[in-house]
Scaffold this motif. Structure first.
Motif, PDB file in Angstrom:
ATOM      1  N   VAL A 185       0.823  -1.213   0.000  1.00  0.00           N
ATOM      2  CA  VAL A 185       0.000   0.000   0.000  1.00  0.00           C
ATOM      3  C   VAL A 185       0.856   1.261   0.000  1.00  0.00           C
ATOM      4  O   VAL A 185       0.319   2.374  -0.025  1.00  0.00           O
ATOM      5  N   LEU A 186       2.184   1.099   0.002  1.00  0.00           N
ATOM      6  CA  LEU A 186       3.054   2.279  -0.016  1.00  0.00           C
ATOM      7  C   LEU A 186       2.831   3.090  -1.283  1.00  0.00           C
ATOM      8  O   LEU A 186       2.728   4.323  -1.236  1.00  0.00           O
ATOM      9  N   ASN A 187       2.755   2.412  -2.438  1.00  0.00           N
ATOM     10  CA  ASN A 187       2.539   3.157  -3.682  1.00  0.00           C
ATOM     11  C   ASN A 187       1.178   3.833  -3.677  1.00  0.00           C
ATOM     12  O   ASN A 187       1.021   4.966  -4.153  1.00  0.00           O
ATOM     13  N   TYR A 188       0.159   3.172  -3.120  1.00  0.00           N
ATOM     14  CA  TYR A 188      -1.176   3.777  -3.047  1.00  0.00           C
ATOM     15  C   TYR A 188      -1.149   5.046  -2.192  1.00  0.00           C
ATOM     16  O   TYR A 188      -1.709   6.079  -2.585  1.00  0.00           O
ATOM     17  N   LEU A 189      -0.487   4.980  -1.050  1.00  0.00           N
ATOM     18  CA  LEU A 189      -0.438   6.146  -0.163  1.00  0.00           C
ATOM     19  C   LEU A 189       0.360   7.281  -0.788  1.00  0.00           C
ATOM     20  O   LEU A 189       0.022   8.461  -0.601  1.00  0.00           O
ATOM     21  N   MET A 190       1.401   6.950  -1.540  1.00  0.00           N
ATOM     22  CA  MET A 190       2.189   7.993  -2.186  1.00  0.00           C
ATOM     23  C   MET A 190       1.392   8.723  -3.253  1.00  0.00           C
ATOM     24  O   MET A 190       1.571   9.923  -3.480  1.00  0.00           O
ATOM     25  N   PHE A 191       0.476   8.022  -3.918  1.00  0.00           N
ATOM     26  CA  PHE A 191      -0.318   8.622  -4.975  1.00  0.00           C
ATOM     27  C   PHE A 191      -1.617   9.244  -4.460  1.00  0.00           C
ATOM     28  O   PHE A 191      -2.100  10.228  -5.018  1.00  0.00           O
ATOM     29  N   PHE A 192      -2.198   8.678  -3.413  1.00  0.00           N
ATOM     30  CA  PHE A 192      -3.526   9.120  -2.974  1.00  0.00           C
ATOM     31  C   PHE A 192      -3.573   9.592  -1.518  1.00  0.00           C
ATOM     32  O   PHE A 192      -4.632   9.986  -1.046  1.00  0.00           O
ATOM     33  N   GLY A 193      -2.442   9.550  -0.822  1.00  0.00           N
ATOM     34  CA  GLY A 193      -2.444   9.930   0.591  1.00  0.00           C
ATOM     35  C   GLY A 193      -2.924  11.347   0.822  1.00  0.00           C
ATOM     36  O   GLY A 193      -3.745  11.611   1.716  1.00  0.00           O
ATOM     37  N   GLN A 194      -2.445  12.296   0.015  1.00  0.00           N
ATOM     38  CA  GLN A 194      -2.844  13.688   0.184  1.00  0.00           C
ATOM     39  C   GLN A 194      -4.333  13.884  -0.100  1.00  0.00           C
ATOM     40  O   GLN A 194      -5.005  14.684   0.557  1.00  0.00           O
ATOM     41  N   GLU A 195      -4.860  13.132  -1.068  1.00  0.00           N
ATOM     42  CA  GLU A 195      -6.293  13.227  -1.364  1.00  0.00           C
ATOM     43  C   GLU A 195      -7.123  12.759  -0.174  1.00  0.00           C
ATOM     44  O   GLU A 195      -8.135  13.372   0.173  1.00  0.00           O
ATOM     45  N   HIS A 196      -6.707  11.678   0.458  1.00  0.00           N
ATOM     46  CA  HIS A 196      -7.441  11.169   1.622  1.00  0.00           C
ATOM     47  C   HIS A 196      -7.371  12.161   2.779  1.00  0.00           C
ATOM     48  O   HIS A 196      -8.374  12.360   3.490  1.00  0.00           O
ATOM     49  N   LEU A 197      -6.216  12.791   2.994  1.00  0.00           N
ATOM     50  CA  LEU A 197      -6.103  13.802   4.048  1.00  0.00           C
ATOM     51  C   LEU A 197      -7.005  14.991   3.764  1.00  0.00           C
ATOM     52  O   LEU A 197      -7.657  15.530   4.661  1.00  0.00           O
ATOM     53  N   ARG A 198      -7.051  15.405   2.489  1.00  0.00           N
ATOM     54  CA  ARG A 198      -7.920  16.520   2.118  1.00  0.00           C
ATOM     55  C   ARG A 198      -9.392  16.158   2.326  1.00  0.00           C
ATOM     56  O   ARG A 198     -10.178  16.961   2.836  1.00  0.00           O
ATOM     57  N   ASP A 199      -9.762  14.928   1.945  1.00  0.00           N
ATOM     58  CA  ASP A 199     -11.142  14.492   2.158  1.00  0.00           C
ATOM     59  C   ASP A 199     -11.481  14.453   3.640  1.00  0.00           C
ATOM     60  O   ASP A 199     -12.605  14.792   4.041  1.00  0.00           O
TER      61      ASP A 199
END
Length: 277
Positions: free
Chosen positions: A192-206
């Motif tokens: 899930v490291l690659n997922y968090l690198m690509f979408f982590g900021q989006e989840h924090l914003r949400d």
């Protein structure tokens, strides 16, 4: 310019187009080879494809490549279903991100998985081998993030939105972290490291937007509701009787509101009476 954009400008020419098709083709070829060995003793042993860190350091470096192409150990029908889904998810992501970013997504997951396998081997010693199950699972997670409302006909019959399948996968990853072996736990985190690198900021914003939305809604609920119209005679109001057509009397001093029953039958308010009220 973001880091990914800088990397793409510098190394974009090395990106491999249609990498999903290449991975699927390799998996299907190895699936046939493994099945041939199971039937008549020829072909390739599945064990020779797996990622054993202790065997790689002794010279079996091909495992770093065959790890990517190891086919799922399921029946042919489900392998075909798996390939259809993998092709759909992968090609859609490549079209959405571009070839370089999709390559980078897979590369980060691959490097993290290999590093996790060697870390487990260094800390614990030889355990179960690493496989690519969790790595390719993140392709579906990314697809679900990009297309959450995509409807998939599961087994060509049951329609279900991909975001609910992704939720089940996240729950499965969480269950593996709690109950799985050390290799599986490390591979889940690495995958899930690659997922968090690509979408982590989006989840924090949400998450922040959700907190602001809940705060606003709680403030709105705490504000007392204002009665817009209320009959001066019987106190009927628009909150308790939303369909009643209230009217204001032009002969009364001030803004005097009445319900349909009392608009034509009431004592008109004079100016001095309005002041007294």
């Amino acid at each position: 310019m973001s880091l990914i954009q800088r990397l793409e400008r510098k190394y974009g020419r090395f990106a491999i187009p249609n990498v999903t098709s290449i991975l699927i083709a390799g998996q299907m070829l190895l699936y046939v080879a493994v099945e041939m060995r199971n039937l008549n003793g020829g072909g390739i042993s599945r064990d020779n494809l797996k990622l054993y860190p202790e065997k790689i350091v002794t010279g079996e470096i091909w495992r770093l490549v065959t790890f990517l192409f190891e086919p799922p150990s399921i029946s042919l029908l489900f392998v075909l279903f798996y390939c259809m889904l993998f092709y759909l998810f992968g090609t859609t992501l490549e079209q959405h991100w571009g070839t370089f970013r999709y390559n980078l997504y897979l590369l980060i997951g691959y490097v993290a998985n290999v590093a996790a396998a060697f870390l487990v081997w260094a800390l614990i010693g030889p355990v179960m081998p690493a496989d690519n199950l969790f790595l390719y699972g993140t392709v579906m997670l990314a697809f679900a993030r990009v297309n959450p409302d995509f409807t998939l006909n599961l087994f060509f019959i049951l329609p279900i939105r991909i975001k609910w399948l992704a939720l089940l996968m996240w729950l499965g990853y969480g269950f593996t972290l709690l109950t799985g072996g050390w290799m599986d736990k490390f591979l889940v985190v690495a995958s899930v490291l690659n997922y968090l690198m690509f979408f982590g900021q989006e989840h924090l914003r949400d998450l922040r937007q959700g907190q602001r939305r809940r705060s606003f809604q709680s403030k709105v609920k705490s504000v007392p509701k204002r009665i817009t119209h209320q009959c001066r005679v019987c106190d009927l109001n628009s909150e308790s009787s939303s369909k009643t057509l209230f009217r204001y009397c032009s002969k009364c001093a001030g803004q005097c509101c009445y319900c349909p029953e009392h608009i034509a039958d009431h004592e008109h308010v004079k100016a001095e009476q309005e002041v007294a009220d």
